[in-house]
Design an enzyme around this catalytic site. Sequence first.
Site, PDB file in Angstrom:
ATOM      1  N   LYS A  38       0.826  -1.218   0.000  1.00  0.00           N
ATOM      2  CA  LYS A  38       0.000   0.000   0.000  1.00  0.00           C
ATOM      3  C   LYS A  38       0.856   1.262   0.000  1.00  0.00           C
ATOM      4  O   LYS A  38       0.599   2.186  -0.761  1.00  0.00           O
ATOM      5  CB  LYS A  38      -0.925   0.038   1.232  1.00  0.00           C
ATOM      6  N   ARG A 113      -9.239   1.844   9.816  1.00  0.00           N
ATOM      7  CA  ARG A 113      -8.867   0.453  10.070  1.00  0.00           C
ATOM      8  C   ARG A 113      -9.969  -0.306  10.787  1.00  0.00           C
ATOM      9  O   ARG A 113      -9.828  -1.499  11.022  1.00  0.00           O
ATOM     10  CB  ARG A 113      -7.609   0.424  10.924  1.00  0.00           C
ATOM     11  N   ARG A 152      11.110  -6.998   5.178  1.00  0.00           N
ATOM     12  CA  ARG A 152      11.062  -5.549   4.948  1.00  0.00           C
ATOM     13  C   ARG A 152      12.062  -4.819   5.856  1.00  0.00           C
ATOM     14  O   ARG A 152      12.225  -5.153   7.019  1.00  0.00           O
ATOM     15  CB  ARG A 152       9.651  -5.030   5.238  1.00  0.00           C
ATOM     16  N   ARG A 182      11.418  -2.650  11.233  1.00  0.00           N
ATOM     17  CA  ARG A 182      10.418  -2.045  12.107  1.00  0.00           C
ATOM     18  C   ARG A 182      10.094  -3.009  13.250  1.00  0.00           C
ATOM     19  O   ARG A 182       9.994  -4.212  13.032  1.00  0.00           O
ATOM     20  CB  ARG A 182       9.135  -1.764  11.307  1.00  0.00           C
ATOM     21  N   ARG A 193      -1.138  -8.020  13.837  1.00  0.00           N
ATOM     22  CA  ARG A 193      -1.626  -7.032  12.864  1.00  0.00           C
ATOM     23  C   ARG A 193      -2.519  -7.702  11.823  1.00  0.00           C
ATOM     24  O   ARG A 193      -3.508  -7.129  11.386  1.00  0.00           O
ATOM     25  CB  ARG A 193      -0.439  -6.324  12.197  1.00  0.00           C
TER      26      ARG A 193
HETATM   27  P1  AMP Z   1       1.126   0.847   9.287  1.00  0.00           P
HETATM   28  O1  AMP Z   1       2.381   1.493   8.879  1.00  0.00           O
HETATM   29  O2  AMP Z   1      -0.075   1.341   8.540  1.00  0.00           O
HETATM   30  O3  AMP Z   1       1.200  -0.664   9.296  1.00  0.00           O
HETATM   31  O4  AMP Z   1       0.857   1.299  10.810  1.00  0.00           O
HETATM   32  C1  AMP Z   1       1.793   0.984  11.823  1.00  0.00           C
HETATM   33  C2  AMP Z   1       1.085   1.018  13.171  1.00  0.00           C
HETATM   34  O5  AMP Z   1       0.574   2.341  13.434  1.00  0.00           O
HETATM   35  C3  AMP Z   1      -0.129   0.113  13.307  1.00  0.00           C
HETATM   36  O6  AMP Z   1       0.213  -1.243  13.603  1.00  0.00           O
HETATM   37  C4  AMP Z   1      -0.864   0.782  14.454  1.00  0.00           C
HETATM   38  O7  AMP Z   1      -0.250   0.532  15.700  1.00  0.00           O
HETATM   39  C5  AMP Z   1      -0.668   2.258  14.117  1.00  0.00           C
HETATM   40  N1  AMP Z   1      -1.726   2.721  13.222  1.00  0.00           N
HETATM   41  C6  AMP Z   1      -1.610   3.103  11.910  1.00  0.00           C
HETATM   42  N2  AMP Z   1      -2.784   3.460  11.411  1.00  0.00           N
HETATM   43  C7  AMP Z   1      -3.691   3.316  12.405  1.00  0.00           C
HETATM   44  C8  AMP Z   1      -5.087   3.497  12.498  1.00  0.00           C
HETATM   45  N3  AMP Z   1      -5.814   3.906  11.450  1.00  0.00           N
HETATM   46  N4  AMP Z   1      -5.682   3.240  13.700  1.00  0.00           N
HETATM   47  C9  AMP Z   1      -4.976   2.845  14.757  1.00  0.00           C
HETATM   48  N5  AMP Z   1      -3.669   2.618  14.736  1.00  0.00           N
HETATM   49  C10 AMP Z   1      -3.010   2.838  13.571  1.00  0.00           C
END
Ligand code: AMP
Length: 236
Positions: A38, A113, A152, A182, A193
């Site tokens: 994404k 989400r 990654r 990460r 996740r």
């Molecule tokens: P991502 O890079 O989108 O995988 O986001 C990394 C982390 O940020 C996620 O595992 C959550 O802990 C937090 N996060 C990102 N977007 C959201 C969201 N829309 N709602 C809640 N937590 C989020």
Amino acid sequence: MSSTSAPGPPAAPGAQSAGVPKAAARRLLIIGPQGAGKGTQAAILTSRLAIAMVSTGDLFRANVGGGTELGQLAKKYMDAGELVPDEVTIAMVSTRLDEPDAVPGFLLDGFPRNAAQAAALTELLAGRGQPLEAVLHLTLPDSRIVSRLSGRRVDTRTGRNYHLESDPPPAADVEAGFVVQRDDDRPAAIERRLQIFHSQTEPLIQLYADRDLLVTVDGRGAVSEVAERVRDALGG
Ligand code: AMP
């Protein structure tokens, strides 16, 4: 090559790309499992459409890196692979969408989400008279997700993603500690996740299909192939 040939359950009639001129869409979101690509596709698309990329994960990571109060709060949820509380996330998105670069349009990545965030977004955008125009659904089977995420690596200076096998980072940057894994790309957090994606985020796909906003694209293959599918699917 079909842009809507994604694997998965059959979509509702008219769910994919029906009727709406997606090529003109300037208010979009991208939805799909972690590791589907994404962020990479969002960067390509926002640059092509000259709209703002609004990634909640990137915003949280910037706050963590900057040591802000929001970052300190978010970090403990992020490291565990849990969602940051809705009210915090929604407020952050609302503030971000007020910035000037989001006026011509935006692509949300990583938000919403869950159902509460989706409802908040609908309300937020309705209040501005600027409803969503397209939802890009990027698919990838779970079996591929785990290998993509565990390989990654990210450059902490730029946010650029690498993959140990398909797109290895410069060795010097790894040695210097600029390119790292990460915390939430470690196995326990990946599993959590994915669970959250399937239980809370995936139901939103049907919601957007019902609103005729959904465009589904197969996320397998090289970045350039997927980018081409995205372009075809959006009609542009
Ligand atoms: P991502 O890079 O989108 O995988 O986001 C990394 C982390 O940020 C996620 O595992 C959550 O802990 C937090 N996060 C990102 N977007 C959201 C969201 N829309 N709602 C809640 N937590 C989020």
